[in-house]
Design a protein around this motif. Structure first.
Motif, PDB file in Angstrom:
ATOM      1  N   GLU A 121       0.727  -1.261   0.040  1.00 39.50           N
ATOM      2  CA  GLU A 121       0.027   0.031   0.095  1.00 39.50           C
ATOM      3  C   GLU A 121       0.752   1.097  -0.099  1.00 39.50           C
ATOM      4  N   ARG A 122       1.986   1.430   0.766  1.00 43.69           N
ATOM      5  CA  ARG A 122       2.664   2.367   0.865  1.00 43.69           C
ATOM      6  C   ARG A 122       3.538   2.720  -0.305  1.00 43.69           C
ATOM      7  N   LEU A 123       3.954   1.717  -1.140  1.00 41.54           N
ATOM      8  CA  LEU A 123       4.536   1.728  -2.525  1.00 41.54           C
ATOM      9  C   LEU A 123       3.353   1.879  -3.483  1.00 41.54           C
ATOM     10  N   GLU A 124       2.234   1.842  -3.196  1.00 40.07           N
ATOM     11  CA  GLU A 124       1.160   2.138  -3.872  1.00 40.07           C
ATOM     12  C   GLU A 124       0.940   1.214  -5.147  1.00 40.07           C
ATOM     13  N   VAL A 125       1.155  -0.166  -4.684  1.00 44.05           N
ATOM     14  CA  VAL A 125       0.953  -1.533  -5.655  1.00 44.05           C
ATOM     15  C   VAL A 125       0.210  -2.252  -4.958  1.00 44.05           C
ATOM     16  N   GLY A 146       7.716  -1.167 -13.707  1.00 45.27           N
ATOM     17  CA  GLY A 146       7.444  -0.153 -12.559  1.00 45.27           C
ATOM     18  C   GLY A 146       6.908  -0.477 -11.535  1.00 45.27           C
ATOM     19  N   GLN A 147       5.759  -1.699 -11.559  1.00 46.34           N
ATOM     20  CA  GLN A 147       4.920  -2.110 -10.477  1.00 46.34           C
ATOM     21  C   GLN A 147       6.045  -3.032  -9.913  1.00 46.34           C
ATOM     22  N   GLY A 148       6.716  -3.653 -10.597  1.00 49.31           N
ATOM     23  CA  GLY A 148       7.697  -4.987 -10.045  1.00 49.31           C
ATOM     24  C   GLY A 148       8.776  -4.335  -9.213  1.00 49.31           C
ATOM     25  N   GLN A 149       9.085  -3.084  -9.728  1.00 52.48           N
ATOM     26  CA  GLN A 149      10.319  -2.578  -8.879  1.00 52.48           C
ATOM     27  C   GLN A 149       9.635  -1.966  -7.698  1.00 52.48           C
ATOM     28  N   ARG A 150       8.591  -1.345  -7.587  1.00 56.98           N
ATOM     29  CA  ARG A 150       7.956  -0.926  -6.171  1.00 56.98           C
ATOM     30  C   ARG A 150       7.549  -2.194  -5.449  1.00 56.98           C
ATOM     31  N   VAL A 151       7.429  -2.942  -5.866  1.00 51.71           N
ATOM     32  CA  VAL A 151       7.276  -4.563  -5.182  1.00 51.71           C
ATOM     33  C   VAL A 151       8.423  -4.906  -4.720  1.00 51.71           C
ATOM     34  N   ALA A 152       9.558  -4.621  -5.561  1.00 50.08           N
ATOM     35  CA  ALA A 152      11.049  -5.023  -4.777  1.00 50.08           C
ATOM     36  C   ALA A 152      11.331  -3.970  -3.903  1.00 50.08           C
ATOM     37  N   ASN A 187       8.311   6.444 -14.478  1.00 48.94           N
ATOM     38  CA  ASN A 187       8.463   5.342 -13.528  1.00 48.94           C
ATOM     39  C   ASN A 187       9.653   5.312 -12.596  1.00 48.94           C
ATOM     40  N   GLY A 188      10.572   5.753 -13.289  1.00 48.38           N
ATOM     41  CA  GLY A 188      12.006   5.803 -12.507  1.00 48.38           C
ATOM     42  C   GLY A 188      11.889   6.615 -11.630  1.00 48.38           C
ATOM     43  N   GLU A 189      11.375   8.113 -11.620  1.00 49.29           N
ATOM     44  CA  GLU A 189      11.073   8.986 -10.714  1.00 49.29           C
ATOM     45  C   GLU A 189      10.343   8.567  -9.657  1.00 49.29           C
ATOM     46  N   ARG A 190       9.030   7.934 -10.073  1.00 49.86           N
ATOM     47  CA  ARG A 190       8.231   7.427  -9.101  1.00 49.86           C
ATOM     48  C   ARG A 190       8.768   6.395  -7.866  1.00 49.86           C
ATOM     49  N   VAL A 191       9.580   5.629  -8.580  1.00 47.29           N
ATOM     50  CA  VAL A 191      10.252   4.411  -7.610  1.00 47.29           C
ATOM     51  C   VAL A 191      11.337   5.193  -6.772  1.00 47.29           C
ATOM     52  N   MET A 192      11.851   6.318  -7.385  1.00 43.79           N
ATOM     53  CA  MET A 192      13.017   7.035  -6.544  1.00 43.79           C
ATOM     54  C   MET A 192      12.358   7.934  -5.288  1.00 43.79           C
ATOM     55  N   ARG A 193      11.060   8.403  -5.534  1.00 42.93           N
ATOM     56  CA  ARG A 193      10.411   9.089  -4.822  1.00 42.93           C
ATOM     57  C   ARG A 193       9.937   8.358  -3.669  1.00 42.93           C
ATOM     58  N   LEU A 194       9.346   7.155  -3.956  1.00 46.23           N
ATOM     59  CA  LEU A 194       8.809   6.348  -3.017  1.00 46.23           C
ATOM     60  C   LEU A 194       9.814   5.578  -2.264  1.00 46.23           C
ATOM     61  N   LEU A 195      10.853   5.313  -2.932  1.00 42.27           N
ATOM     62  CA  LEU A 195      12.210   4.592  -2.031  1.00 42.27           C
ATOM     63  C   LEU A 195      12.674   5.649  -1.210  1.00 42.27           C
TER      64      LEU A 195
END
Ligand code: ADP
Ligand code: MG
Length: 228
Positions: free
Chosen positions: A129-133, A147-153, A178-186
Motif C-alpha cells: 500500500e505504501r508503495l502504491e501497488v 514499474g510495478q515490479g520495482q515498487r514491489v521489490a 516510473n524511475g522518478e516514481r520509484v525513487m520518490r517512494l524509495l
C-alpha cells in the motif's frame, strides 16, 4: 546529516578479478538515515563496492565495518544472518521469485527471519500500500509492469525495516516517469524509517534524490570535488 559514528565504513578496499582490479583502494562511509548516490561510468567498480559493503563479496584487502564490527572478518553464517535482518536489497531487474505472488515475495524476508505467515503477509500488504501497488498483491511478478515490479521489490527491501538499503541501478530498466516514481517512494520510505540508502546509479536524475553523491572511477572513490 552526520553523526559521530558512521553506520557503515569501508577503508581501502581492493578486489581483483584475475588481472583486472575492480576496486583499487576504495574508501567510503555512510551515516544513519543518509541517502548516498554512488555514481561513475560502467565498469568503474560501483557494483563491486556495493557487494563488498553488503558483505556479499569479500575484498582481497581492506576492511568493512558495520556498526563498529568488522563485516569482512565475520563468519559466513553470521554475515548472512546480519544481511537478512539489517540490510535490504533492490536490484535493476527486481529479481522477484516468479512462482510467488507479490504479497508472498514481499513477505519472504520476514518469513526467513521466522515471522509467521499471517503476520508477514499483513505487513507485506501494508508495504505494498505504501508503495502504491496494493492492487497487484495477488498477481505473480510475470503479470505486472516493470514499474510495478520495482515498487514491489522496494517493498520487499523495506519490509524488515533494515538499517541499510542497497539499491543497484534500481531504475535502470524503467522509463523516466516510473524511475522518478520509484525513487520518490524509495527515498520517502527510507527517510520515514531512518534507513540509510546506498544507491548505485549512473543517472544524474536519479542521483538527485540523494543527500550526497560520490563518484567511483577506476576502483577508487572520489567526492564531487575530486578529492579523497
Ligand atoms: N564476477 C566478476 N568476474 C569477473 N570480473 C568482474 C566481476 N565483477 C566485476 N568484474 C569486473 O570488475 C570491474 C568493475 O565491475 P563492476 O563493479 O560491476 O562495475 P560497475 O558496477 O561500475 O559497472 C569491471 O572491469 C568488471 O568487468
Ligand atoms: Mg554495476
Amino acid at each position: 546529516m552526520t553523526t559521530a559514528e558512521p553506520l557503515l565504513h569501508a577503508a581501502d578496499l581492493r578486489k581483483s578479478y584475475g588481472p583486472t582490479p575492480a576496486l583499487d583502494g576504495a574508501s567510503f562511509a555512510v551515516h544513519p538515515g543518509e541517502v548516498v548516490a554512488v555514481m561513475g561510468p560502467s565498469g568503474s567498480g560501483k557494483s563491486t563496492l556495493l557487494h563488498c559493503l553488503a558483505g556479499i563479496v569479500r575484498p582481497d584487502s581492506g576492511t568493512v565495518h558495520y556498526r563498529g564490527r568488522e563485516l569482512s572478518a565475520m563468519p559466513d553464517t553470521e554475515r548472512s544472518a546480519l544481511r537478512r535482518s539489517e540490510f535490504g536489497f533492490v536490484f535493476q531487474f527486481g529479481q522477484l521469485v516468479p512462482e510467488l505472488t507479490c504479497v508472498e515475495n514481499v513477505a519472504l524476508p520476514l518469513r526467513l527471519t521466522g515471522v509467521a505467515r499471517k503476520e508477514a503477509e499483513a505487513r507485506a500488504v501494508e508495504w505494498l500500500e505504501r508503495l502504491e501497488v496494493e492492487d497487484v498483491g495477488r498477481h505473480r511478478p510475470g503479470q505486472v509492469s516493470g514499474g510495478q515490479g520495482q515498487r514491489v521489490a522496494v517493498a520487499r527491501a523495506l519490509v524488515t525495516t533494515p538499517r541499510v538499503v542497497f539499491a543497484d541501478e534500481p531504475t535502470g530498466a524503467l522509463d523516466s516517469l516510473n524511475g522518478e516514481r520509484v525513487m520518490r517512494l524509495l527515498t520517502d520510505a527510507a527517510h520515514d524509517t531512518r534507513a540509510a540508502v546506498v544507491l548505485v546509479t549512473h543517472e544524474a536524475r536519479v542521483a538527485a534524490y540523494s543527500d550526497r553523491e560520490i563518484v567511483v572511477r577506476d576502483g577508487r572513490v572520489r567526492d564531487l570535488a575530486g578529492t579523497i
